[in-house]
Design an enzyme around this catalytic site. Sequence first.
Site, mmCIF file in Angstrom:
data_model
loop_
_atom_site.group_PDB
_atom_site.id
_atom_site.type_symbol
_atom_site.label_atom_id
_atom_site.label_comp_id
_atom_site.label_asym_id
_atom_site.label_seq_id
_atom_site.Cartn_x
_atom_site.Cartn_y
_atom_site.Cartn_z
ATOM 1 N N LYS A 56 0.827 -1.223 0.000
ATOM 2 C CA LYS A 56 0.000 0.000 0.000
ATOM 3 C C LYS A 56 0.854 1.264 0.000
ATOM 4 C CE LYS A 56 -2.000 -0.925 3.960
ATOM 5 N NZ LYS A 56 -1.489 -2.221 4.419
ATOM 6 N N ARG A 77 -9.521 1.296 8.401
ATOM 7 C CA ARG A 77 -9.112 -0.042 8.817
ATOM 8 C C ARG A 77 -10.213 -0.751 9.594
ATOM 9 N NH1 ARG A 77 -3.304 0.994 8.362
ATOM 10 N NH2 ARG A 77 -2.128 -0.931 8.551
ATOM 11 N N ARG A 113 11.872 -5.661 5.450
ATOM 12 C CA ARG A 113 11.792 -4.224 5.736
ATOM 13 C C ARG A 113 12.325 -3.905 7.138
ATOM 14 N NH1 ARG A 113 6.208 -1.011 5.386
ATOM 15 N NH2 ARG A 113 5.718 -2.326 7.158
HETATM 16 P P1 B4P Z 1 0.797 1.166 8.112
HETATM 17 O O1 B4P Z 1 1.794 2.249 8.115
HETATM 18 O O2 B4P Z 1 -0.421 1.383 7.292
HETATM 19 O O3 B4P Z 1 1.656 -0.101 7.704
HETATM 20 P P2 B4P Z 1 1.404 -1.501 6.977
HETATM 21 O O4 B4P Z 1 0.027 -2.010 7.034
HETATM 22 O O5 B4P Z 1 2.469 -2.336 7.576
HETATM 23 O O6 B4P Z 1 1.649 -1.377 5.455
HETATM 24 P P3 B4P Z 1 2.676 -0.516 4.648
HETATM 25 O O7 B4P Z 1 1.898 0.342 3.752
HETATM 26 O O8 B4P Z 1 3.621 0.170 5.551
HETATM 27 O O9 B4P Z 1 3.630 -1.528 3.893
HETATM 28 P P4 B4P Z 1 3.755 -1.860 2.363
HETATM 29 O O10 B4P Z 1 2.643 -2.801 2.226
HETATM 30 O O11 B4P Z 1 3.835 -0.694 1.458
HETATM 31 O O12 B4P Z 1 0.308 0.860 9.615
HETATM 32 C C1 B4P Z 1 1.173 0.663 10.695
HETATM 33 C C2 B4P Z 1 0.391 0.580 12.016
HETATM 34 O O13 B4P Z 1 -0.224 1.856 12.319
HETATM 35 C C3 B4P Z 1 -0.787 -0.397 12.072
HETATM 36 O O14 B4P Z 1 -0.379 -1.717 12.347
HETATM 37 C C4 B4P Z 1 -1.653 0.228 13.196
HETATM 38 O O15 B4P Z 1 -1.149 -0.085 14.450
HETATM 39 C C5 B4P Z 1 -1.490 1.704 12.966
HETATM 40 N N1 B4P Z 1 -2.538 2.271 12.085
HETATM 41 C C6 B4P Z 1 -2.333 2.859 10.860
HETATM 42 N N2 B4P Z 1 -3.502 3.259 10.318
HETATM 43 C C7 B4P Z 1 -4.488 2.916 11.222
HETATM 44 C C8 B4P Z 1 -5.907 3.028 11.201
HETATM 45 N N3 B4P Z 1 -6.566 3.586 10.156
HETATM 46 N N4 B4P Z 1 -6.608 2.564 12.261
HETATM 47 C C9 B4P Z 1 -5.982 2.018 13.321
HETATM 48 N N5 B4P Z 1 -4.615 1.854 13.389
HETATM 49 C C10 B4P Z 1 -3.885 2.296 12.344
HETATM 50 O O16 B4P Z 1 5.217 -2.526 2.166
HETATM 51 C C11 B4P Z 1 5.860 -3.393 3.037
HETATM 52 C C12 B4P Z 1 7.255 -3.749 2.503
HETATM 53 O O17 B4P Z 1 7.163 -4.552 1.330
HETATM 54 C C13 B4P Z 1 8.138 -2.569 2.104
HETATM 55 O O18 B4P Z 1 9.436 -2.775 2.595
HETATM 56 C C14 B4P Z 1 8.182 -2.590 0.582
HETATM 57 O O19 B4P Z 1 9.398 -2.125 0.056
HETATM 58 C C15 B4P Z 1 7.994 -4.050 0.277
HETATM 59 N N6 B4P Z 1 7.295 -4.294 -0.987
HETATM 60 C C16 B4P Z 1 6.169 -3.678 -1.399
HETATM 61 N N7 B4P Z 1 5.783 -4.147 -2.603
HETATM 62 C C17 B4P Z 1 6.684 -5.119 -2.931
HETATM 63 C C18 B4P Z 1 6.834 -5.996 -4.047
HETATM 64 N N8 B4P Z 1 5.985 -5.984 -5.064
HETATM 65 N N9 B4P Z 1 7.858 -6.872 -4.050
HETATM 66 C C19 B4P Z 1 8.737 -6.903 -3.023
HETATM 67 N N10 B4P Z 1 8.672 -6.086 -1.949
HETATM 68 C C20 B4P Z 1 7.658 -5.211 -1.901
#
Ligand code: B4P
Length: 191
Positions: free
Chosen positions: A14, A89, A128
């Site tokens: 995302k 979420r 990551r």
């Molecule tokens: P987020 O910051 O939203 O984090 P995330 O779900 O881990 O996803 P993110 O977007 O960071 O990772 P991505 O998939 O891009 O939330 C963190 C925390 O904040 C939550 O757990 C919660 O506690 C809180 N929170 C946030 N919003 C909230 C809400 N609305 N309500 C309540 N709590 C909330 O990427 C992950 C990794 O994969 C990266 O290193 C990337 O480089 C890699 N990657 C991506 N695409 C790839 C691909 N195609 N191939 C290989 N690697 C890839």
Amino acid sequence: MVNFLIFGPPGSGKGTQSVKLAEKFNLKHLSTGDMLRAEIEAGTELGKKMSSIMSKGELVPDEVVIEMIASKIDTTKGSNGFLFDGFPRTVAQTEALEKMLNERGMKINSMLVLDVDHDELVKRLVLRADQSGRPDDKDPAVIENRIDVYKAKTEPIIDYCRKRGIYQPVNGMGTIEDIFERLSGYMQKML
Ligand code: B4P
């Protein structure tokens, strides 16, 4: 204004894709995860309270993130729309977002849902952890909890959006560029 949700489990890409898509289509990227991490980094009272919840892989309270988004919606001008990343979420957050948008003559136009295998999610997050130092990426048990929380509390939004005819599944496996092209194709049709 055309407003998109980018949706999927932790590690589905995302955040990675949102940055690229927002730039390509001149959308305002709003990530509640980034906003919360900024609070933690700045050492605010809110950040201190949220930090322990996030490091366990739990969701922060609905009212906290709803308030964060509400404060941004009226201060954003000059873009083609919003790209909401990691928000909503829960179904309650979705209802609150719809209300905020409707009151301003807008709606959620499309929900793009990245489908990624469980093992690939874990692999990406573990990788990551080395670069980001994020406590919620370091511990495999926390990663599993985040995926469980997604299934229990976040996935029900898919049904909610399917009923509104805005659900769009997208294959989230492959290279970052391949997935970007797929997402761009769906967005282009809406803009
Ligand atoms: P987020 O910051 O939203 O984090 P995330 O779900 O881990 O996803 P993110 O977007 O960071 O990772 P991505 O998939 O891009 O939330 C963190 C925390 O904040 C939550 O757990 C919660 O506690 C809180 N929170 C946030 N919003 C909230 C809400 N609305 N309500 C309540 N709590 C909330 O990427 C992950 C990794 O994969 C990266 O290193 C990337 O480089 C890699 N990657 C991506 N695409 C790839 C691909 N195609 N191939 C290989 N690697 C890839």
